[in-house]
Write a protein that holds these residues in place. Structure first.
Motif, PDB file in Angstrom:
ATOM      1  N   VAL A  14      -4.312  -4.925  -6.645  1.00 11.07           N
ATOM      2  CA  VAL A  14      -4.217  -6.151  -5.884  1.00 11.07           C
ATOM      3  C   VAL A  14      -4.654  -7.366  -6.484  1.00 11.07           C
ATOM      4  CG1 VAL A  14      -6.010  -6.971  -3.617  1.00 11.07           C
ATOM      5  CG2 VAL A  14      -5.299  -4.451  -3.707  1.00 11.07           C
TER       6      VAL A  14
ATOM      7  N   GLN B 125       4.821  -0.651   9.251  1.00 10.02           N
ATOM      8  CA  GLN B 125       5.268  -0.729   8.057  1.00 10.02           C
ATOM      9  C   GLN B 125       5.312   0.743   7.575  1.00 10.02           C
ATOM     10  OE1 GLN B 125       6.281  -3.606   6.674  1.00 10.02           O
ATOM     11  NE2 GLN B 125       5.502  -4.554   8.704  1.00 10.02           N
TER      12      GLN B 125
ATOM     13  N   TYR C 140      -1.251  -4.991   2.768  1.00  6.27           N
ATOM     14  CA  TYR C 140      -2.775  -5.135   2.730  1.00  6.27           C
ATOM     15  C   TYR C 140      -2.776  -6.427   1.696  1.00  6.27           C
ATOM     16  CZ  TYR C 140      -7.367  -5.126   1.108  1.00  6.27           C
ATOM     17  OH  TYR C 140      -8.693  -5.253   1.011  1.00  6.27           O
ATOM     18  N   LYS C 141      -2.027  -6.755   0.537  1.00  8.77           N
ATOM     19  CA  LYS C 141      -2.264  -7.875  -0.440  1.00  8.77           C
ATOM     20  C   LYS C 141      -2.228  -9.138   0.546  1.00  8.77           C
ATOM     21  CE  LYS C 141      -0.704  -5.831  -4.601  1.00  8.77           C
ATOM     22  NZ  LYS C 141       0.434  -5.931  -5.756  1.00  8.77           N
ATOM     23  N   LYS C 142      -1.217  -9.341   1.397  1.00  9.64           N
ATOM     24  CA  LYS C 142      -0.969 -10.277   2.323  1.00  9.64           C
ATOM     25  C   LYS C 142      -2.400 -10.641   3.235  1.00  9.64           C
ATOM     26  CE  LYS C 142       3.932 -10.028   2.353  1.00  9.64           C
ATOM     27  NZ  LYS C 142       4.997  -9.790   2.955  1.00  9.64           N
TER      28      LYS C 142
ATOM     29  N   LEU D 139       0.642  -1.042   0.581  1.00  5.53           N
ATOM     30  CA  LEU D 139      -0.216  -1.954  -0.435  1.00  5.53           C
ATOM     31  C   LEU D 139       0.145  -3.481  -0.402  1.00  5.53           C
ATOM     32  CD1 LEU D 139      -2.415  -2.167  -2.528  1.00  5.53           C
ATOM     33  CD2 LEU D 139      -0.658  -1.672  -4.309  1.00  5.53           C
ATOM     34  N   GLU D 140       1.405  -3.821  -0.379  1.00  2.00           N
ATOM     35  CA  GLU D 140       1.951  -5.003  -0.145  1.00  2.00           C
ATOM     36  C   GLU D 140       1.711  -5.681   1.252  1.00  2.00           C
ATOM     37  OE1 GLU D 140       3.514  -6.481  -2.714  1.00  2.00           O
ATOM     38  OE2 GLU D 140       2.915  -4.715  -3.729  1.00  2.00           O
TER      39      GLU D 140
ATOM     40  N   SER E 167       5.026   0.530   1.458  1.00  3.75           N
ATOM     41  CA  SER E 167       4.798  -0.922   1.370  1.00  3.75           C
ATOM     42  C   SER E 167       3.351  -1.068   2.157  1.00  3.75           C
ATOM     43  CB  SER E 167       5.961  -1.501   2.443  1.00  3.75           C
ATOM     44  OG  SER E 167       5.540  -1.275   3.865  1.00  3.75           O
TER      45      SER E 167
ATOM     46  N   THR F  19       0.905  -3.815  10.911  1.00  2.95           N
ATOM     47  CA  THR F  19       0.667  -2.958   9.783  1.00  2.95           C
ATOM     48  C   THR F  19       1.043  -1.514  10.336  1.00  2.95           C
ATOM     49  OG1 THR F  19      -1.336  -4.211   9.191  1.00  2.95           O
ATOM     50  CG2 THR F  19      -1.229  -1.885   8.342  1.00  2.95           C
TER      51      THR F  19
END
Length: 229
Positions: free
Chosen positions: A152, A26, A35-37, A32-33, A30, A23
């Motif tokens: 999210v 990054q 975190y979504k994963k 939030l993207e 990016s 993380t």
């Protein structure tokens, strides 16, 4: 899995944050993207926890675990809300970079989603506690609103959980075609309504006895100096 192990697992789940060693590498844009994963991974853990809870197949155990779990969950949600509001973190803004804010953000998103899972799978038990607690109601309303603005839940398998939860709890009006997808019959994981009501009565008796014992312990005591007079 016994009561203690289930409770310990659920508390760990509520307090842990989705994280990855990659993380930090990054860019902020990016965040939030990424975190979504990580959120998807956390959701799998939550589904496993629910599976264990359902497979207990003991209404008294489920009742006790959900009672303990909800108290912990809403304490985490309340504390995390306070942190985010104090730092003026907008739900539709960039994903936080500060570790404390990351924790608070993650706890709100993940615990709100997990509460929705519990509501939909154990509606009778949750309603028994939730409907009498205005503070929890306010926290969930805020949590749903926050989560809806994060992005999210915009797509994917979890996109419907917030709306279904809001309708089940009466926070939003039920649509004509509303249906709890996990409610296959009126038993809701229990053999009969009588079994559920009996469990409720037994648990209420246990709690009243516990409260009475606490009151007795808190009662006035004669001090040593007074007893010697």
């Amino acid at each position: 899995m016994d009561l203690f192990r289930v409770c310990t697992f659920l508390f760990t789940l509520m307090l842990s944050r989705s994280s990855s060693s990659d993380t930090e590498k990054q860019s902020i844009d990016s965040g939030l993207e990424v975190y979504k994963k990580l959120f998807e991974v956390k959701r799998k853990d939550q589904m496993n926890a629910l599976k264990n809870l359902i497979e207990l197949n003991d209404v008294n155990q489920q009742y006790k675990i959900i009672d303990i779990m909800l108290k912990g969950l809403f304490k985490v949600l309340e504390d995390s809300r306070a942190v985010l509001i104090a730092a003026d973190v907008p739900p539709d803004g960039p994903f936080p970079q500060d570790e404390k804010l990351k924790d608070a953000y993650s706890h709100v998103v993940e615990n709100t989603a997990f509460f929705g899972d519990v509501v939909l799978r154990f509606p009778k038990i949750v309603h028994h506690y939730f409907d009498r607690n205005s503070n929890w109601n306010n926290l969930v309303r805020w949590g749903i609103s926050f989560c809806n603005q994060t992005g999210v839940f915009d797509q994917g398998p979890h996109s419907q959980v917030l709306g279904l939860m809001a309708q089940e709890l009466g926070i939003s009006e039920k649509t004509p075609d509303y249906r709890n997808p996990f409610k296959t019959d009126h038993s809701e994981f229990f053999p009969s309504a009588d079994t559920f009501q009996k469990a409720l009565r037994e648990e209420e008796k246990r709690r009243k006895k516990e409260e009475k014992r606490k009151e007795i312990r808190k009662g006035p005591r004669i001090s040593r100096s007074q007893s010697e007079l």
